[in-house]
Design an enzyme around this catalytic site. Structure first.
Site, PDB file in Angstrom:
ATOM      1  N   ASN A 163     -10.911 -53.575 -12.557  1.00 16.56           N
ATOM      2  CA  ASN A 163      -9.618 -53.438 -12.518  1.00 16.56           C
ATOM      3  C   ASN A 163      -8.788 -53.945 -11.255  1.00 16.56           C
ATOM      4  O   ASN A 163      -9.267 -54.154 -10.190  1.00 16.56           O
ATOM      5  CB  ASN A 163      -9.663 -51.885 -12.179  1.00 16.56           C
ATOM      6  CG  ASN A 163      -9.894 -51.244 -13.333  1.00 16.56           C
ATOM      7  OD1 ASN A 163     -10.554 -51.522 -14.257  1.00 16.56           O
ATOM      8  ND2 ASN A 163      -9.539 -49.631 -13.266  1.00 16.56           N
ATOM      9  N   HIS A 206      -9.347 -48.843  -3.865  1.00 20.22           N
ATOM     10  CA  HIS A 206      -8.012 -49.119  -4.288  1.00 20.22           C
ATOM     11  C   HIS A 206      -7.160 -49.647  -3.143  1.00 20.22           C
ATOM     12  O   HIS A 206      -7.425 -49.051  -2.035  1.00 20.22           O
ATOM     13  CB  HIS A 206      -7.376 -48.149  -4.838  1.00 20.22           C
ATOM     14  CG  HIS A 206      -7.982 -47.316  -6.269  1.00 20.22           C
ATOM     15  ND1 HIS A 206      -9.051 -46.386  -6.462  1.00 20.22           N
ATOM     16  CD2 HIS A 206      -8.330 -48.005  -7.417  1.00 20.22           C
ATOM     17  CE1 HIS A 206      -9.446 -46.135  -7.346  1.00 20.22           C
ATOM     18  NE2 HIS A 206      -8.887 -46.935  -8.234  1.00 20.22           N
ATOM     19  N   GLY A 207      -6.447 -50.580  -3.381  1.00 20.33           N
ATOM     20  CA  GLY A 207      -5.489 -51.136  -2.164  1.00 20.33           C
ATOM     21  C   GLY A 207      -6.134 -52.246  -1.682  1.00 20.33           C
ATOM     22  O   GLY A 207      -6.805 -52.848  -2.053  1.00 20.33           O
ATOM     23  N   ASP A 222      -5.236 -45.600 -17.483  1.00 21.73           N
ATOM     24  CA  ASP A 222      -5.830 -45.782 -15.933  1.00 21.73           C
ATOM     25  C   ASP A 222      -5.750 -44.665 -15.430  1.00 21.73           C
ATOM     26  O   ASP A 222      -4.599 -43.813 -15.146  1.00 21.73           O
ATOM     27  CB  ASP A 222      -5.622 -46.992 -15.426  1.00 21.73           C
ATOM     28  CG  ASP A 222      -6.193 -47.215 -14.145  1.00 21.73           C
ATOM     29  OD1 ASP A 222      -7.546 -47.024 -14.225  1.00 21.73           O
ATOM     30  OD2 ASP A 222      -5.613 -47.822 -13.090  1.00 21.73           O
ATOM     31  N   SER A 256      -9.121 -55.931  -6.369  1.00 23.07           N
ATOM     32  CA  SER A 256      -8.394 -56.815  -5.395  1.00 23.07           C
ATOM     33  C   SER A 256      -9.014 -57.053  -4.141  1.00 23.07           C
ATOM     34  O   SER A 256      -9.581 -56.110  -3.578  1.00 23.07           O
ATOM     35  CB  SER A 256      -6.842 -56.277  -5.292  1.00 23.07           C
ATOM     36  OG  SER A 256      -5.990 -56.071  -6.414  1.00 23.07           O
TER      37      SER A 256
END
Ligand code: 13P
Length: 308
Positions: free
Chosen positions: A255, A205-206, A107, A236
């Protein structure tokens, strides 16, 4: 560019030696095999980042229980916590025992060293992330990697536009994102021949501080202009309905990492508050179960349950 060529010739020789393609030793599959099926079925496959054997087992346990293919991702940014050369054989051994298709994927490979290491360790798929490079340079570097990875039977994911933030970060950094342009995406795919494309359409991301707003129209246009599996990073914290809609619009791989990490840490914190004398293996099991729950939930939402 010559450096890629020289290294990949060596890698190809190693790869052929490690995996006797005439036998069935190779249980890890190329990511294309999984994503093609996902495209036909109209679902997405989860790519879960693992950082150790405990998180690896969490991902595989849930995928096997729910009969879903899965992508085991190892991010270059996590090489600081794990020795990939030691972890890769463990992942291969686990894949040998698992009755589901599994791909082992690098990744966000940003350095040539990481890409080379992943290929030498037997990864069946790599992401080359040139998203912060100028377009022409991103195309040139990605295309070179694709040529030699394909010669070794390895699939490649590229990224165009830029998905902001960083794994596990507690700040919403979606402001760093640079949305993918559909006509550039068409050019990028034609020139690089990547197998899958990571797109920037509003995810990050995060941890999100406010609800992410995905640009579904843009996603549909990218799908129509590229006709290859699209990848959603920053999986997420995106509401379930938006995830489902993104799959309808062309996303085939999603992802996930931050939720795994948060849930593992949260469950450990809770367990320690209940009983501070807990043993180390029991603590590991607590974390693994929390991660198993996240993986199972995502597989249900992504629609890949009972796939095999
Ligand atoms: P999250 O950490 O936001 O789930 O994103 C994971 C990811 O996109 C890995 O590439």
């Amino acid at each position: 560019m010559l450096i890629y060529r020289k290294n990949f010739v060596i890698i190809k020789m190693n790869y052929d030696r490690i995996f006797d393609k005439s036998s069935d030793i190779m249980t890890l599959v190329n990511m294309n095999e999984i994503l093609k099926m996902a495209m036909q079925k109209g679902c997405a496959i989860g790519a879960f980042n693992v950082v150790d054997i405990n998180s690896l087992h969490a991902v595989i346990n849930s995928a096997v229980r729910l009969k879903s293919p899965v992508i085991i991702s190892v991010a270059e940014i996590h090489f600081q916590y794990i020795d990939v050369e030691e972890l890769a054989p463990v992942i291969k051994a686990a894949a040998d025992k698992a009755p589901i298709p599994l791909a082992l994927h690098l990744d966000h490979g940003q350095s040539l060293e990481a890409v080379m290491k992943a290929v030498q360790c037997g990864f069946t798929s790599i992401m080359f992330d040139g998203s912060q490079l100028p377009l022409e340079e991103n195309i040139a570097k990605t295309a070179e990697i694709v040529r030699y990875a394909h010669a070794a039977g390895i699939s490649v994911e590229g990224e165009l536009g830029h998905v902001g933030g960083a794994e596990g970060q507690l700040e919403d950094q979606s402001g760093d994102s640079l949305f993918t342009d559909p006509s550039e995406a068409s050019l990028f795919v034609k020139k690089t021949r990547v197998d899958a494309l990571a797109v920037a359409v509003g995810s990050a991301h995060g941890v999100y501080k406010r609800k992410p707003r995905l640009d579904f129209n843009r996603l549909k246009k990218i799908k129509d202009s590229t006709r290859i599996p699209l990848v959603l990073h920053g999986g997420s914290g995106i509401p379930d309905n938006d995830i489902k809609k993104s799959i309808e619009c062309g996303i085939c791989k999603i992802n996930v990492y931050t939720e795994l990490s948060q849930n593992a840490v949260g469950s450990v914190r809770k367990k320690l508050a209940e009983y501070s004398g807990i043993s180390y293996p029991e603590l590991m099991r607590t974390a693994r179960r929390a991660m198993e729950n996240v993986v199972a939930e995502k597989i249900e939402i992504f629609g890949s349950k009972n796939f095999v």
